[in-house]
Enzyme design. Structure first.
Site, mmCIF file in Angstrom:
data_model
loop_
_atom_site.group_PDB
_atom_site.id
_atom_site.type_symbol
_atom_site.label_atom_id
_atom_site.label_comp_id
_atom_site.label_asym_id
_atom_site.label_seq_id
_atom_site.Cartn_x
_atom_site.Cartn_y
_atom_site.Cartn_z
ATOM 1 N N LYS A 62 32.371 -34.038 0.261
ATOM 2 C CA LYS A 62 30.962 -33.879 -0.126
ATOM 3 C C LYS A 62 30.641 -32.459 -0.618
ATOM 4 O O LYS A 62 29.791 -32.279 -1.471
ATOM 5 C CB LYS A 62 30.047 -34.247 1.048
ATOM 6 N N ASP A 84 22.035 -39.269 2.419
ATOM 7 C CA ASP A 84 22.256 -39.543 3.848
ATOM 8 C C ASP A 84 20.954 -39.420 4.644
ATOM 9 O O ASP A 84 20.665 -40.232 5.529
ATOM 10 C CB ASP A 84 23.294 -38.570 4.430
HETATM 11 P P1 NAP Z 1 32.413 -33.531 10.210
HETATM 12 O O1 NAP Z 1 31.785 -32.653 9.178
HETATM 13 O O2 NAP Z 1 33.895 -33.581 10.330
HETATM 14 O O3 NAP Z 1 31.811 -33.086 11.634
HETATM 15 C C1 NAP Z 1 32.240 -33.706 12.800
HETATM 16 C C2 NAP Z 1 31.305 -33.339 13.955
HETATM 17 O O4 NAP Z 1 31.758 -34.054 15.101
HETATM 18 C C3 NAP Z 1 31.327 -31.864 14.328
HETATM 19 O O5 NAP Z 1 30.072 -31.519 14.860
HETATM 20 C C4 NAP Z 1 32.413 -31.835 15.404
HETATM 21 O O6 NAP Z 1 32.316 -30.756 16.295
HETATM 22 C C5 NAP Z 1 32.080 -33.122 16.136
HETATM 23 N N1 NAP Z 1 33.187 -33.690 16.901
HETATM 24 C C6 NAP Z 1 34.312 -34.269 16.423
HETATM 25 N N2 NAP Z 1 35.061 -34.744 17.442
HETATM 26 C C7 NAP Z 1 34.386 -34.449 18.584
HETATM 27 C C8 NAP Z 1 34.643 -34.687 19.959
HETATM 28 N N3 NAP Z 1 35.752 -35.329 20.377
HETATM 29 N N4 NAP Z 1 33.726 -34.257 20.864
HETATM 30 C C9 NAP Z 1 32.606 -33.612 20.454
HETATM 31 N N5 NAP Z 1 32.302 -33.361 19.171
HETATM 32 C C10 NAP Z 1 33.189 -33.780 18.240
HETATM 33 O O7 NAP Z 1 31.966 -35.043 10.049
HETATM 34 P P2 NAP Z 1 30.538 -35.557 9.507
HETATM 35 O O8 NAP Z 1 30.581 -35.744 8.034
HETATM 36 O O9 NAP Z 1 29.490 -34.665 10.063
HETATM 37 O O10 NAP Z 1 30.463 -37.024 10.146
HETATM 38 C C11 NAP Z 1 30.147 -37.217 11.509
HETATM 39 C C12 NAP Z 1 30.068 -38.706 11.799
HETATM 40 O O11 NAP Z 1 28.931 -39.268 11.150
HETATM 41 C C13 NAP Z 1 31.296 -39.481 11.299
HETATM 42 O O12 NAP Z 1 31.687 -40.403 12.304
HETATM 43 C C14 NAP Z 1 30.781 -40.206 10.084
HETATM 44 O O13 NAP Z 1 31.453 -41.434 9.857
HETATM 45 C C15 NAP Z 1 29.323 -40.444 10.472
HETATM 46 N N6 NAP Z 1 28.456 -40.638 9.302
HETATM 47 C C16 NAP Z 1 27.801 -41.823 9.200
HETATM 48 C C17 NAP Z 1 26.969 -42.040 8.120
HETATM 49 C C18 NAP Z 1 26.239 -43.353 8.006
HETATM 50 O O14 NAP Z 1 25.744 -43.671 6.930
HETATM 51 N N7 NAP Z 1 26.121 -44.118 9.092
HETATM 52 C C19 NAP Z 1 26.809 -41.066 7.116
HETATM 53 C C20 NAP Z 1 27.480 -39.866 7.259
HETATM 54 C C21 NAP Z 1 28.319 -39.663 8.354
HETATM 55 P P3 NAP Z 1 33.057 -29.354 15.971
HETATM 56 O O15 NAP Z 1 32.194 -28.653 14.986
HETATM 57 O O16 NAP Z 1 33.110 -28.686 17.288
HETATM 58 O O17 NAP Z 1 34.407 -29.712 15.421
#
Ligand code: NAP
Length: 280
Positions: A69, A106
């Site tokens: 993104k 989003d």
């Molecule tokens: P990202 O940029 O990789 O960020 C991941 C986030 O999750 C960070 O805050 C990370 O913390 C945290 N994290 C990962 N593993 C963890 C764990 N075991 N315990 C605690 N915190 C953890 O990913 P993203 O783009 O933000 O996406 C996050 C989620 O939202 C994904 O599952 C994605 O599929 C979902 N999402 C859904 C939609 C929808 O339309 N429903 C849209 C967008 C995203 P750190 O910073 O400490 O690593």
């Protein structure tokens, strides 16, 4: 001779799991639009090449998911204000004049699902965002547009939460650590971490941080309730929903920007839930 249909696609890494083709084919069917929508595999260093090739083949628009993104943001010549605020683009439109337009849908997807589909108003509410990655950043502008009383972000890596709060400084936004969450009861708790699928541990938010009767929203979607949603129910949530509706609603906003028609979403959310339940 039959004309070939207008082409759209999603790319990300990995991409095999993506439900965007399923959703957009539904949108095309329910709006009577003839189009083709594919999932395009992309190597981690191959984003620009995948976009270049798709445009050369006549592609008109793309959805972009993890981890591209920010690259999509950099590639766009023109961006919407919400994409600029988020620093990330999930929707690219390839214009006739050769320019590339970037948007981030989003946030509007989350608000439409939470507020319109589930009746959870955000105005004047205390909101806790768990997670400070791209998804959290992407939805912040839309949440702030709803004028919450407080928007607190907590994250495993506290410096990321602080950076996110600093990006939106000047409003009701704060960062804190998991250990500081005891004092406030939040009306709405949103999980934007990629941890917490069923079987994994929910983020370490104390139950006292959740106002009984409040709403819990997990951006992750799965056939079974995620551990975060089970935690919300244990904390007395009146609403506890996953992100399947957000996924459909953000797609509907992309579809509208490409096709000029907003597809109805209720049937598509229902179909997506059935698809997830089948495990396809
Ligand atoms: P990202 O940029 O990789 O960020 C991941 C986030 O999750 C960070 O805050 C990370 O913390 C945290 N994290 C990962 N593993 C963890 C764990 N075991 N315990 C605690 N915190 C953890 O990913 P993203 O783009 O933000 O996406 C996050 C989620 O939202 C994904 O599952 C994605 O599929 C979902 N999402 C859904 C939609 C929808 O339309 N429903 C849209 C967008 C995203 P750190 O910073 O400490 O690593």
């Amino acid at each position: 001779m039959t004309e070939s249909p207008d082409r759209y696609a999603v790319t990300g890494h990995p991409i095999g799991h993506s439900k965007s083709p399923f959703i957009h084919r539904w949108f095309a069917a329910v709006t009577g639009q003839g189009l083709r929508y594919d999932a395009l595999a992309c190597a981690l260093d191959g984003f620009r090449e995948v976009v270049r090739r798709f445009r050369a083949e006549g592609g008109l628009g793309m959805n972009v998911t993890l981890p591209f993104k920010e690259e999509a943001f950099a590639l766009a010549d023109l961006r919407t204000e919400r994409a600029d605020l988020a620093g990330a683009v999930n929707t690219l439109s390839f214009r006739d004049d050769g320019s590339v337009h970037g948007d981030n849908t989003d946030g509007v997807g989350l608000i439409r699902d939470l507020r319109d589909n589930h009746g959870v108003a955000l105005a004047g509410r205390r909101i806790l965002m768990v997670g400070a990655g791209g998804a959290a950043r992407g939805v912040f502008p839309a949440i702030l547009d709803e004028v919450p009383r407080r928007l607190v972000v907590v994250n495993r890596s506290p410096e990321r939460a602080e950076a996110l709060a600093a990006r939106f400084a000047g409003g009701p936004v704060e960062a804190c650590g998991f250990g500081d969450l005891g004092g406030t009861a939040f009306d709405i708790v949103i999980n934007a971490t990629s941890g917490g699928l069923s079987g994994e541990r929910a983020p370490p938010v104390p139950i006292s941080a959740f106002r009984p009767g409040g709403a819990g929203y997990d951006m992750v979607y799965a056939p079974e309730p995620t551990s975060f949603l089970l935690w919300c129910r244990a904390a007395g949530a009146s609403v506890a929903v996953d992100g399947a509706g957000m996924l459909v609603e953000q797609g509907a906003a992309s579809f509208r920007s490409w096709r000029g028609v907003r597809p109805p979403t209720a049937r598509v959310i229902e179909a997506l839930r059935a698809e997830l339940a089948r495990g396809d």
